[in-house]
Every structure is written in C-alpha cells, then in structure tokens.
Design an enzyme around this catalytic site. Structure first.
Site, mmCIF file in Angstrom:
data_model
loop_
_atom_site.group_PDB
_atom_site.id
_atom_site.type_symbol
_atom_site.label_atom_id
_atom_site.label_comp_id
_atom_site.label_asym_id
_atom_site.label_seq_id
_atom_site.Cartn_x
_atom_site.Cartn_y
_atom_site.Cartn_z
ATOM 1 N N PHE A 127 0.118 -6.303 -9.857
ATOM 2 C CA PHE A 127 1.203 -6.120 -11.139
ATOM 3 C C PHE A 127 2.494 -5.779 -11.032
ATOM 4 C CE2 PHE A 127 2.544 -3.822 -14.940
ATOM 5 C CZ PHE A 127 1.981 -4.482 -15.882
ATOM 6 N N ASP A 213 7.764 -4.217 -4.126
ATOM 7 C CA ASP A 213 7.633 -3.515 -5.344
ATOM 8 C C ASP A 213 7.057 -2.069 -5.267
ATOM 9 O OD1 ASP A 213 6.800 -2.424 -7.876
ATOM 10 O OD2 ASP A 213 5.862 -4.421 -8.634
ATOM 11 N N LYS A 242 9.651 4.221 -12.666
ATOM 12 C CA LYS A 242 8.647 5.012 -12.805
ATOM 13 C C LYS A 242 9.039 6.686 -12.587
ATOM 14 C CE LYS A 242 4.232 2.266 -13.099
ATOM 15 N NZ LYS A 242 3.889 3.006 -14.519
#
Length: 390
Positions: A127, A213, A242
């Site tokens: 993702f 990532d 995040k």
C-alpha cells in the site's frame, strides 16, 4: 442528506479529547487506543512537548511559502539527514505525496538514463497511497477498482521474493524497486531478515534505485529510527509521514547519491509542505523520542506484547501466526474477522483488521505495562470467543 462524502465506513463513535494512550468520546467514556491513528500518534495524544511546540509556533508564524527560506524546515532537514544517512529532503503534507515525489524521482532518473518507458518494481499486497500514481503502485486491486486506466508502468511481484525480482534483471526499462520494509496495510507482513540486504545488492548490480516506503515503519515504529537500519543498509530514496508529526500533517521524501541531484527548481513543489508549524512540530516529536529513550521502550513493549500473546494464543486453534516488528503487531486468523473491530470498540479498545483476517495493533510508544496487559487480555479474549463460534 449527509454533507460528508461517503468514502469512509465510520464506526459509531466520535472522540473529543485525548491524553496519552487514552481517548474520550462525546459521552465522556474512555477508550484505550491500540491503533495510534494508524501509526500516527506514536507519542500518544496531547503530548506536552508537541502541544507546547504547536502553541508556540502558532503564536509566531504558521505559514509563508516555499518561495522563501523556512528556518524550521532547514533544521528538520538537517536533523533527518543526520538520523537517516541520506543527503537532502523534500517536505510535503502526507505519505501519498511523499511516495508521489519518490515516483517522480524515479521518472527523472529514467530520463537521465535515456529510458523512454521506465518501470518500477513493486509488490503484491503493498500500500503506497491513494493518489492516481500511488494507487497504481499499490498491490491491492480493491484500491485500484474504478480508477482505471492506471498509471504505467509498475511491475508487481510477490513480497519477500528476491528471486522474482532477479528474473526481471534483463528487462532494460526497470529503474527502481519500491517496497515497504514491513507491509502494514497488507497484513503486517515481516520479510526475511536479509530481504532488504538482498534488494540493496541487486539494485547496486542493476543500477536501480532502492526506494523504501517507511510511511508506517519510520520514526521508531519498528524499534529503530527507520526500519532499514535493522539491516545496516541505506536506500537511495526514502519516504516518511505518519509518525513524523504525531497528528500534524507532514510528509518527507529523502534522497542520496544520484537521486539527490534530480529535482531542480520547477520540477516539483507544494503550497503547504514544510511550513513552519509542521516542521516545528516534527522537531518536537524527534526531540521527545530521543529525550525519553522511546526506541528502547518500543523494543521492550514489543517483547512484552509478543510474549503475552504467545502465552494466551499459542494453543488456540485458528490462530495462524503472530507477527511483529517493534510495535507493528499482526495476529492472523484462519477466518475473516472484521467484526472484531466493533466488538473491541464495545470493550473500549481501538484496534484494526487488515487484509481481511489479520488483527493489526499499532499502540503508542508511551503505553504503560498495565495498558499493554489490557490489550493482550482483551484482544486474546475476543479472538478465543470469535474462533469458538467459527
């Protein structure tokens, strides 16, 4: 008529206040947050250092523009370069934007190498975001459904399978490999210990960029500042978001070597990215993790939770595996178990189910031992009851 678009299946609760690992709803009921806003509020809610930084900066200067110098942005870049071993940084507003910047760097790298139709190797069950390019890179057809035609060219291979990538070595338009060190949305999939090392070696051999990532794994979530540091390697490009702002939106794309030379004035930009408020907040986050020795605490909590779940669930039929890297914990069952999210909410615990049958826990770094015990006992009890009925 609802005034909000219906792109979220929201749970029947609204929170009004938070402190540490706890949240309170509109009825004044408290909940233990074992999700941290999906690995965002690593320091918990209303952390005093972060709150002070936000308030102080909001009273001073929130936004100018990247047309001008931004002192806190420069300081944050220096700090991240020191922590990562990278060479320079671009700041944006989210993980998807950080990954978008990473993909654009790969395209510019291809241009430099005179490759007209560049391809990036990505993995199944990954993702990377919901922009058109990042959802095209994502290895989940459900995320892509309805948005075709997708952005070309992303080549999807199985995760944790270096041999599948080696088989593509003769394809002359590949320019990069883009992976998560641990797959989060894909089910907390932890690869072999040497997976990233093998990818680093292969990318060096092929002159591909290794693009990591670390949107979910970065900023201490796996027990190191960044997950690749477990492997003692360096990526060519790194994306963060995040936990970097503990809830204040910020993303970053860091690069080194040839990748650090690719952006030039006009090739990429953002209105809000790297503004004084976001960068000052991120600096407070990094300071707090360091000052409170929270990387050590992440590793202590990880072992505590793994041991607790193993004690409770090792003999329970239907528990497929318990996977963990730092405070990324996945408990895979042999049945789809989305209903456990609502059942946990009824017991005032916030959890998540991903990949259909994996309970995902992403608790904050400031969790107490007694709160960890509550997570272990509540989740284990829910699992035992669920499996007894299936």
């Amino acid at each position: 008529m609802a005034t909000l678009m219906s792109n979220y299946a929201r749970l029947p609760v609204t929170f009004t206040k938070g402190e540490g690992a706890l949240l309170w709803d509109t009825e004044g009921q408290s909940y233990l947050d074992a999700l941290s806003g999906i690995a965002v509020c690593n320091l918990g809610h209303a952390h005093p250092n972060v709150t002070a930084a936000i308030c102080e900066q909001a009273q001073t200067l929130v936004h100018t523009s990247n047309i001008y110098g931004i002192e806190h942005q420069r300081r944050l870049a220096d700090r991240l370069i020191s922590l990562t071993g990278m060479e320079n940084a671009f700041f944006c507003n989210s993980g998807a934007e950080a990954n978008e910047a990473m993909i654009k760097l790969a395209r510019l790298y291809a241009r430099r190498k005179n490759i007209p139709n560049p391809a990036i190797i990505v993995t199944h069950n990954s993702f990377h975001g919901r922009t058109l390019a990042t959802l095209s890179a994502t290895g989940n057809p459900k995320v892509q459904q309805g948005f075709e035609p997708l952005v070309l060219d992303f080549i999807h291979v199985p995760y944790n399978d270096v041999a599948a990538i080696q088989q593509l070595a003769e394809q002359d338009n590949i320019v990069a490999v883009m992976v998560e060190p641990v797959q989060g949305e894909g089910g907390v999939n932890v690869p072999a210990d040497d997976y990233l090392n093998q990818l680093r070696t292969l990318c060096d051999q092929q002159q591909w960029l290794l693009m990591l990532d670390e949107i979910q794994t970065g900023i201490g979530r796996t027990g190191q500042w960044f997950a690749y540091q477990h492997n003692q390697i360096l990526p060519d490009v790194l994306s963060l978001a995040k936990g970097l702002g503990n809830g204040v939106p910020i993303g970053a794309c860091l690069a080194r070597g040839v990748a650090a030379e690719l952006f030039s004035p006009g090739t990429h930009g953002t209105t809000f990215g790297g503004n004084p408020l976001a960068c000052r907040t991120a600096l407070a986050v990094l300071d707090s993790i360091e000052q409170d020795n929270l990387l050590q605490r992440v590793n202590e909590l990880s072992e505590y939770l793994k041991k607790g779940f193993a004690t409770q669930l090792s003999e329970v039929q239907g528990v497929q595996s318990i996977r963990a890297k730092g405070l990324m914990i996945g408990i895979e069952l042999d049945h789809p178990c989305a209903e456990l999210v609502q059942q946990a909410l009824a017991q005032h615990l916030l959890i998540n189910v991903t990949a259909g049958n994996t309970i995902r826990l992403l608790p904050p770094f400031i969790l107490t031992d007694s709160q960890a015990d509550k997570i272990i006992l509540t989740v284990s009890g829910l699992i035992k009851s669920f499996l007894a009925m299936h």
